[in-house]
Design a protein around this motif. Structure first.
Motif, PDB file in Angstrom:
ATOM      1  N   TRP A 182       0.717  -0.750   0.126  1.00 13.82           N
ATOM      2  CA  TRP A 182       0.291   0.255  -0.020  1.00 13.82           C
ATOM      3  C   TRP A 182       0.899   1.141  -0.040  1.00 13.82           C
ATOM      4  O   TRP A 182       0.545   2.301  -0.195  1.00 13.82           O
ATOM      5  CB  TRP A 182      -1.028  -0.030   1.222  1.00 13.82           C
ATOM      6  N   ARG A 183       2.024   1.688   0.930  1.00 17.91           N
ATOM      7  CA  ARG A 183       2.693   2.682   1.429  1.00 17.91           C
ATOM      8  C   ARG A 183       3.772   2.283  -0.099  1.00 17.91           C
ATOM      9  O   ARG A 183       3.823   3.739  -0.908  1.00 17.91           O
ATOM     10  CB  ARG A 183       3.927   2.700   2.260  1.00 17.91           C
ATOM     11  N   THR A 184       3.710   1.902  -0.977  1.00 19.35           N
ATOM     12  CA  THR A 184       4.679   1.564  -2.668  1.00 19.35           C
ATOM     13  C   THR A 184       3.605   1.834  -3.344  1.00 19.35           C
ATOM     14  O   THR A 184       4.014   2.752  -4.551  1.00 19.35           O
ATOM     15  CB  THR A 184       5.202   0.521  -2.438  1.00 19.35           C
ATOM     16  N   LEU A 185       2.694   1.835  -3.625  1.00 23.47           N
ATOM     17  CA  LEU A 185       1.387   2.373  -4.082  1.00 23.47           C
ATOM     18  C   LEU A 185       0.794   3.996  -4.204  1.00 23.47           C
ATOM     19  O   LEU A 185       1.035   4.915  -5.133  1.00 23.47           O
ATOM     20  CB  LEU A 185      -0.190   1.614  -3.866  1.00 23.47           C
ATOM     21  N   VAL A 186       1.275   4.110  -2.699  1.00 19.77           N
ATOM     22  CA  VAL A 186       0.659   6.202  -2.259  1.00 19.77           C
ATOM     23  C   VAL A 186       1.624   6.295  -2.912  1.00 19.77           C
ATOM     24  O   VAL A 186       1.540   7.619  -3.269  1.00 19.77           O
ATOM     25  CB  VAL A 186       0.423   5.787  -1.509  1.00 19.77           C
ATOM     26  N   LYS A 187       3.648   6.318  -2.655  1.00 27.07           N
ATOM     27  CA  LYS A 187       4.384   7.033  -2.182  1.00 27.07           C
ATOM     28  C   LYS A 187       5.045   7.106  -3.866  1.00 27.07           C
ATOM     29  O   LYS A 187       5.464   7.618  -3.836  1.00 27.07           O
ATOM     30  CB  LYS A 187       5.212   6.546  -1.341  1.00 27.07           C
ATOM     31  N   LEU A 188       4.827   5.689  -4.158  1.00 28.83           N
ATOM     32  CA  LEU A 188       5.509   5.254  -5.962  1.00 28.83           C
ATOM     33  C   LEU A 188       5.521   5.360  -7.049  1.00 28.83           C
ATOM     34  O   LEU A 188       5.130   6.462  -7.830  1.00 28.83           O
ATOM     35  CB  LEU A 188       6.371   3.849  -5.638  1.00 28.83           C
ATOM     36  N   ARG A 189       4.717   4.211  -7.135  1.00 31.88           N
ATOM     37  CA  ARG A 189       3.144   3.762  -8.221  1.00 31.88           C
ATOM     38  C   ARG A 189       1.776   5.396  -8.800  1.00 31.88           C
ATOM     39  O   ARG A 189       2.281   5.731  -9.768  1.00 31.88           O
ATOM     40  CB  ARG A 189       2.723   2.278  -8.369  1.00 31.88           C
ATOM     41  N   PHE A 190       1.330   5.546  -7.357  1.00 29.66           N
ATOM     42  CA  PHE A 190       0.564   6.683  -7.688  1.00 29.66           C
ATOM     43  C   PHE A 190       1.124   8.052  -8.485  1.00 29.66           C
ATOM     44  O   PHE A 190       0.868   8.582  -9.814  1.00 29.66           O
ATOM     45  CB  PHE A 190      -0.483   7.460  -6.604  1.00 29.66           C
ATOM     46  N   PRO A 191       2.541   8.074  -7.732  1.00 29.61           N
ATOM     47  CA  PRO A 191       2.744   9.488  -9.145  1.00 29.61           C
ATOM     48  C   PRO A 191       3.383   9.241  -9.916  1.00 29.61           C
ATOM     49  O   PRO A 191       3.147   9.922 -10.933  1.00 29.61           O
ATOM     50  CB  PRO A 191       3.894  10.054  -7.998  1.00 29.61           C
ATOM     51  N   ALA A 192       3.759   7.569 -10.254  1.00 30.78           N
ATOM     52  CA  ALA A 192       4.606   7.387 -11.240  1.00 30.78           C
ATOM     53  C   ALA A 192       3.839   7.765 -12.103  1.00 30.78           C
ATOM     54  O   ALA A 192       3.437   7.826 -13.307  1.00 30.78           O
ATOM     55  CB  ALA A 192       5.106   7.276 -11.409  1.00 30.78           C
ATOM     56  N   ALA A 193       2.160   7.381 -12.047  1.00 30.40           N
ATOM     57  CA  ALA A 193       1.128   7.089 -13.344  1.00 30.40           C
ATOM     58  C   ALA A 193       0.185   8.003 -13.698  1.00 30.40           C
ATOM     59  O   ALA A 193      -0.347   7.793 -14.601  1.00 30.40           O
ATOM     60  CB  ALA A 193       0.409   6.127 -12.467  1.00 30.40           C
ATOM     61  N   LEU A 194       0.961   9.531 -12.676  1.00 31.08           N
ATOM     62  CA  LEU A 194      -0.278  10.472 -13.361  1.00 31.08           C
ATOM     63  C   LEU A 194       0.220  11.351 -14.454  1.00 31.08           C
ATOM     64  O   LEU A 194      -1.034  11.674 -15.699  1.00 31.08           O
ATOM     65  CB  LEU A 194       0.340  11.578 -12.322  1.00 31.08           C
ATOM     66  N   PRO A 195       1.429  11.144 -15.475  1.00 28.72           N
ATOM     67  CA  PRO A 195       1.342  11.370 -16.711  1.00 28.72           C
ATOM     68  C   PRO A 195       0.627  10.536 -17.592  1.00 28.72           C
ATOM     69  O   PRO A 195       0.404  10.509 -18.467  1.00 28.72           O
ATOM     70  CB  PRO A 195       2.667  11.303 -17.247  1.00 28.72           C
ATOM     71  N   TYR A 196       0.611   9.055 -17.278  1.00 25.91           N
ATOM     72  CA  TYR A 196      -0.509   8.488 -18.095  1.00 25.91           C
ATOM     73  C   TYR A 196      -2.078   8.528 -18.326  1.00 25.91           C
ATOM     74  O   TYR A 196      -2.763   8.334 -18.434  1.00 25.91           O
ATOM     75  CB  TYR A 196      -0.418   6.948 -17.585  1.00 25.91           C
ATOM     76  N   LEU A 197      -2.758   9.089 -16.155  1.00 33.19           N
ATOM     77  CA  LEU A 197      -3.967   8.957 -15.965  1.00 33.19           C
ATOM     78  C   LEU A 197      -4.910  10.078 -16.705  1.00 33.19           C
ATOM     79  O   LEU A 197      -5.841  10.004 -16.813  1.00 33.19           O
ATOM     80  CB  LEU A 197      -4.059   8.819 -14.189  1.00 33.19           C
ATOM     81  N   PHE A 198      -3.994  11.309 -16.312  1.00 33.56           N
ATOM     82  CA  PHE A 198      -4.630  12.349 -17.723  1.00 33.56           C
ATOM     83  C   PHE A 198      -4.955  12.317 -18.460  1.00 33.56           C
ATOM     84  O   PHE A 198      -5.936  12.764 -19.282  1.00 33.56           O
ATOM     85  CB  PHE A 198      -4.453  13.698 -16.723  1.00 33.56           C
ATOM     86  N   PRO A 199      -3.969  11.602 -19.256  1.00 32.48           N
ATOM     87  CA  PRO A 199      -4.482  11.941 -21.101  1.00 32.48           C
ATOM     88  C   PRO A 199      -6.017  10.983 -21.053  1.00 32.48           C
ATOM     89  O   PRO A 199      -6.470  10.666 -21.290  1.00 32.48           O
ATOM     90  CB  PRO A 199      -3.057  11.002 -21.557  1.00 32.48           C
ATOM     91  N   ALA A 200      -4.990   9.407 -20.566  1.00 32.63           N
ATOM     92  CA  ALA A 200      -6.606   8.548 -20.218  1.00 32.63           C
ATOM     93  C   ALA A 200      -8.207   9.519 -19.828  1.00 32.63           C
ATOM     94  O   ALA A 200      -9.318   8.410 -19.997  1.00 32.63           O
ATOM     95  CB  ALA A 200      -6.396   7.482 -19.310  1.00 32.63           C
ATOM     96  N   LEU A 201      -7.638   9.672 -18.650  1.00 30.59           N
ATOM     97  CA  LEU A 201      -8.905  10.854 -17.944  1.00 30.59           C
ATOM     98  C   LEU A 201      -9.408  11.687 -19.262  1.00 30.59           C
ATOM     99  O   LEU A 201     -11.244  11.362 -19.404  1.00 30.59           O
ATOM    100  CB  LEU A 201      -8.371  11.431 -16.862  1.00 30.59           C
ATOM    101  N   ARG A 202      -8.612  12.520 -19.680  1.00 27.62           N
ATOM    102  CA  ARG A 202      -9.358  12.667 -21.101  1.00 27.62           C
ATOM    103  C   ARG A 202      -9.944  11.952 -21.947  1.00 27.62           C
ATOM    104  O   ARG A 202     -11.165  12.697 -23.027  1.00 27.62           O
ATOM    105  CB  ARG A 202      -8.199  14.396 -21.595  1.00 27.62           C
ATOM    106  N   LEU A 203      -9.992  10.841 -22.543  1.00 25.50           N
ATOM    107  CA  LEU A 203     -10.506  10.356 -23.428  1.00 25.50           C
ATOM    108  C   LEU A 203     -11.210   9.843 -22.934  1.00 25.50           C
ATOM    109  O   LEU A 203     -12.606   9.302 -23.454  1.00 25.50           O
ATOM    110  CB  LEU A 203      -8.903   9.167 -23.616  1.00 25.50           C
ATOM    111  N   ALA A 204     -11.459   9.050 -21.095  1.00 25.36           N
ATOM    112  CA  ALA A 204     -12.562   8.954 -20.575  1.00 25.36           C
ATOM    113  C   ALA A 204     -13.688   9.461 -21.329  1.00 25.36           C
ATOM    114  O   ALA A 204     -14.822   9.067 -20.919  1.00 25.36           O
ATOM    115  CB  ALA A 204     -11.749   8.437 -19.443  1.00 25.36           C
ATOM    116  N   GLY A 205     -13.781  11.666 -20.734  1.00 28.52           N
ATOM    117  CA  GLY A 205     -14.333  12.223 -20.799  1.00 28.52           C
ATOM    118  C   GLY A 205     -14.985  12.527 -22.039  1.00 28.52           C
ATOM    119  O   GLY A 205     -16.385  12.257 -21.924  1.00 28.52           O
TER     120      GLY A 205
END
Length: 280
Positions: A182-205
């Protein structure tokens, strides 16, 4: 300002292409080997842009409200449905991405079905979901389900790619600190996933807007821009500019949803870049 000017330049270029093709295009369309490859350039198929603008300010019916007001109210109605579907689809996509990243067997077993789900024609699925209206949920909620169905896929795939993006050295460093999953997910994986998340959210919108419009058309839900497109299409032969006003409203609605995601992205990505600079 640079992005704003780029958007204006793109809109101006699209307007010039429209009017330029209307000026030099064939009124019957361009046909190659018996197949029409370019649309008709007559006033019935391609009204002038100023004609569409004038129709926006004219009354919808004799003595009635102006068209722009009717289109705006329909867009606001569809925006509410789209927002519910977008949020629901994004949450489902995030949960699926986290589950597939956490358990490799879930990724192997579930990811093919996630991809397969997008091959089902929406026009075939919408009437099935529409049958839930009035029994399981209200009619507008069935349209939100259709919007969520299209929205969850880009979020699930994009977020999964982002959660898997950290380098192995970063993961090993977190393990050396005795950090759990969980800590690895919050501290490492989630911040690293932001550049992938927002383009996906625009497509989802954008996909949620398409799903809401198609859902309103398929289910017959009144009050939204999808239903308005159908109603105005009945007058296409006598008032073609009126059809384009509703289509313009749907297009602007998609741009509005994408802009809302961008406004959310700017502060988060700026904070992320600041953290990276401080770390370096």
């Amino acid at each position: 300002m640079r992005r704003f000017l780029a958007v204006l330049a793109g809109l101006l270029a699209a307007a010039l292409v429209w009017e330029g093709y209307k000026a030099v295009g064939n009124p019957e369309g361009t046909v190659v080997f018996g197949v029409r490859v370019l649309p008709r350039a007559d006033d019935l198929s391609m009204p002038h842009l100023w004609t569409i603008a004038e129709r926006l300010g004219a009354p919808e019916l004799t003595g009635g409200r102006p068209v722009w007001q009717v289109v705006l109210e329909a867009c606001l109605f569809t925006l509410g449905i789209t927002a519910v579907g977008f949020v629901a689809g994004a949450v489902v996509g995030l949960v699926l991405a986290v589950a597939m990243q956490r358990f490799r067997i879930v990724e192997r077993g579930l990811l093919p079905y996630v991809i397969l789900s997008q091959t089902v024609p929406l026009v075939a699925l919408a009437p099935l979901i529409a049958g839930w209206g009035g029994t399981i949920m209200p009619a507008w909620a069935t349209v939100s389900v259709i919007a969520a169905y299209l929205a969850f896929f880009p979020v699930a795939v994009g977020m999964l790619r982002g959660l898997q993006s950290p380098a192995s050295a970063g993961v090993e460093l977190m393990r050396s600190y005795a950090a759990g999953w969980w800590r690895t997910l919050v501290k490492l994986r989630f911040p690293a996933a932001l550049p992938y998340l927002f383009p996906a959210l625009r497509l989802a919108g954008a996909a949620a807007v398409v799903g809401a419009v198609v859902g309103e058309i398929s289910t017959g839900t009144r009050g939204g821009i999808g239903r308005l497109i159908i109603e105005y299409s009945r007058e296409a032969t006598s008032d073609p500019a009126k059809v384009y006003t509703a289509m313009l409203g749907a297009a602007l609605l998609g741009l509005l949803v994408a802009a809302a995601v961008t406004l959310l992205e700017v502060p988060l990505m700026r904070h992320r870049r600041h953290v990276e600079v401080v770390t370096l």
